[in-house]
Design a protein around this motif. Structure first.
Motif, PDB file in Angstrom:
ATOM      1  N   LEU A  12      36.064  26.008  41.260  1.00 15.67           N
ATOM      2  CA  LEU A  12      37.495  26.270  41.053  1.00 15.67           C
ATOM      3  C   LEU A  12      37.700  27.644  40.430  1.00 15.67           C
ATOM      4  CD1 LEU A  12      38.998  22.914  39.756  1.00 15.67           C
ATOM      5  CD2 LEU A  12      39.630  24.144  41.807  1.00 15.67           C
ATOM      6  N   SER A  13      36.895  27.957  39.437  1.00 21.75           N
ATOM      7  CA  SER A  13      36.993  29.245  38.768  1.00 21.75           C
ATOM      8  C   SER A  13      36.697  30.386  39.735  1.00 21.75           C
ATOM      9  CB  SER A  13      36.028  29.286  37.587  1.00 21.75           C
ATOM     10  OG  SER A  13      36.039  30.537  36.974  1.00 21.75           O
ATOM     11  N   LYS A  14      35.690  30.215  40.559  1.00 19.46           N
ATOM     12  CA  LYS A  14      35.357  31.249  41.548  1.00 19.46           C
ATOM     13  C   LYS A  14      36.491  31.422  42.559  1.00 19.46           C
ATOM     14  CE  LYS A  14      30.358  30.811  41.298  1.00 19.46           C
ATOM     15  NZ  LYS A  14      29.132  30.404  41.975  1.00 19.46           N
ATOM     16  N   ASN A  15      37.111  30.310  42.974  1.00 22.62           N
ATOM     17  CA  ASN A  15      38.220  30.397  43.933  1.00 22.62           C
ATOM     18  C   ASN A  15      39.411  31.151  43.332  1.00 22.62           C
ATOM     19  OD1 ASN A  15      36.688  28.929  45.722  1.00 22.62           O
ATOM     20  ND2 ASN A  15      37.755  26.996  45.363  1.00 22.62           N
ATOM     21  N   ILE A  16      39.697  30.858  42.079  1.00 22.80           N
ATOM     22  CA  ILE A  16      40.812  31.555  41.413  1.00 22.80           C
ATOM     23  C   ILE A  16      40.513  33.039  41.283  1.00 22.80           C
ATOM     24  CG2 ILE A  16      42.043  31.776  39.210  1.00 22.80           C
ATOM     25  CD1 ILE A  16      41.773  28.713  38.953  1.00 22.80           C
ATOM     26  N   GLN A  17      39.287  33.364  40.883  1.00 22.26           N
ATOM     27  CA  GLN A  17      38.907  34.770  40.764  1.00 22.26           C
ATOM     28  C   GLN A  17      38.995  35.488  42.116  1.00 22.26           C
ATOM     29  OE1 GLN A  17      34.998  34.703  39.075  1.00 22.26           O
ATOM     30  NE2 GLN A  17      35.752  34.397  36.980  1.00 22.26           N
ATOM     31  N   LYS A  18      38.608  34.788  43.166  1.00 24.16           N
ATOM     32  CA  LYS A  18      38.658  35.370  44.509  1.00 24.16           C
ATOM     33  C   LYS A  18      40.112  35.628  44.925  1.00 24.16           C
ATOM     34  CE  LYS A  18      37.150  34.399  49.227  1.00 24.16           C
ATOM     35  NZ  LYS A  18      36.550  33.404  50.116  1.00 24.16           N
ATOM     36  N   GLN A  19      41.011  34.665  44.645  1.00 22.99           N
ATOM     37  CA  GLN A  19      42.424  34.843  44.992  1.00 22.99           C
ATOM     38  C   GLN A  19      43.044  36.001  44.219  1.00 22.99           C
ATOM     39  OE1 GLN A  19      44.122  31.036  44.141  1.00 22.99           O
ATOM     40  NE2 GLN A  19      43.403  30.106  46.055  1.00 22.99           N
ATOM     41  N   VAL A  20      42.707  36.105  42.945  1.00 27.24           N
ATOM     42  CA  VAL A  20      43.243  37.194  42.127  1.00 27.24           C
ATOM     43  C   VAL A  20      42.735  38.532  42.643  1.00 27.24           C
ATOM     44  CG1 VAL A  20      43.169  38.219  39.813  1.00 27.24           C
ATOM     45  CG2 VAL A  20      43.598  35.788  40.078  1.00 27.24           C
ATOM     46  N   ARG A  21      41.461  38.606  42.999  1.00 29.86           N
ATOM     47  CA  ARG A  21      40.869  39.837  43.510  1.00 29.86           C
ATOM     48  C   ARG A  21      41.535  40.248  44.831  1.00 29.86           C
ATOM     49  NH1 ARG A  21      39.565  44.166  42.047  1.00 29.86           N
ATOM     50  NH2 ARG A  21      38.645  43.148  40.273  1.00 29.86           N
ATOM     51  N   GLU A  22      41.759  39.274  45.730  1.00 20.08           N
ATOM     52  CA  GLU A  22      42.405  39.586  47.018  1.00 20.08           C
ATOM     53  C   GLU A  22      43.836  40.080  46.808  1.00 20.08           C
ATOM     54  OE1 GLU A  22      42.078  35.959  49.194  1.00 20.08           O
ATOM     55  OE2 GLU A  22      39.958  36.270  49.691  1.00 20.08           O
ATOM     56  N   LYS A  23      44.548  39.461  45.890  1.00 14.52           N
ATOM     57  CA  LYS A  23      45.924  39.893  45.604  1.00 14.52           C
ATOM     58  C   LYS A  23      45.938  41.297  45.017  1.00 14.52           C
ATOM     59  CE  LYS A  23      50.130  38.422  43.240  1.00 14.52           C
ATOM     60  NZ  LYS A  23      50.600  39.751  43.231  1.00 14.52           N
ATOM     61  N   LYS A  24      44.982  41.566  44.126  1.00 18.45           N
ATOM     62  CA  LYS A  24      44.898  42.889  43.514  1.00 18.45           C
ATOM     63  C   LYS A  24      44.593  43.958  44.566  1.00 18.45           C
ATOM     64  CE  LYS A  24      43.515  43.892  38.901  1.00 18.45           C
ATOM     65  NZ  LYS A  24      42.515  43.761  37.866  1.00 18.45           N
ATOM     66  N   GLU A  25      43.696  43.651  45.483  1.00 14.17           N
ATOM     67  CA  GLU A  25      43.364  44.607  46.539  1.00 14.17           C
ATOM     68  C   GLU A  25      44.543  44.823  47.484  1.00 14.17           C
ATOM     69  OE1 GLU A  25      39.852  43.024  48.316  1.00 14.17           O
ATOM     70  OE2 GLU A  25      38.562  43.651  46.652  1.00 14.17           O
TER      71      GLU A  25
END
Length: 136
Positions: A12-25
């Motif tokens: 779950l933590s990895k998925n959230i980090q991935k979503q935040v990273r994609e939004k930031k990019e």
């Protein structure tokens, strides 16, 4: 058993980090554009201040996207009708109506404001809210 599969907290933590990273990019182009505008408006601003302004502008843009189409459908109650302020203006004298010491003719006056009329409005003005609690 029909339902979602169990997801471990690490995943779950990895998925959230991935979503935040994609939004930031995805927002980097908008971020750079707004940063250039802010830097043009505030050339002496520090990097922290400019970055804070950029983040706030991006946040406001995102919030503006989620504005409800019908302004009547808000989650805030209309308190204009329920919270009314009924204020009354009271005027009074804090002195005494007595013989004027400074008058040569022996006329009376208020000791607080030296007004000659006994039925005058008053020199002290006090606004009283009728709905406010009186604890005295």
């Amino acid at each position: 058993m029909a339902g979602a599969e169990y997801t471990r907290p690490e995943q779950l933590s990895k998925n959230i980090q991935k979503q935040v990273r994609e939004k930031k990019e995805a927002d980097t182009e908008i971020h750079n554009k707004i940063k250039a505008e802010v830097r043009n408006e505030f050339p002496a601003g520090t990097d922290e201040a400019i970055n804070a302004m950029v983040v706030k502008k991006i946040y406001n843009l995102e919030q503006a996207e989620h504005v409800l189409s019908d302004p009547e459908l808000t989650l805030r109650p209309d308190v204009k009708k329920t919270i009314r302020r009924e204020t009354i203006t009271e005027r009074y004298h804090n002195g005494k109506y007595e013989l004027d010491r400074f008058s040569e003719k022996g006329k009376s006056a208020w000791s607080c404001c030296m007004n000659k009329r006994e039925d005058s409005e008053g020199c002290v003005v006090r606004k009283v809210d009728k709905h406010k609690w009186n604890l005295s």
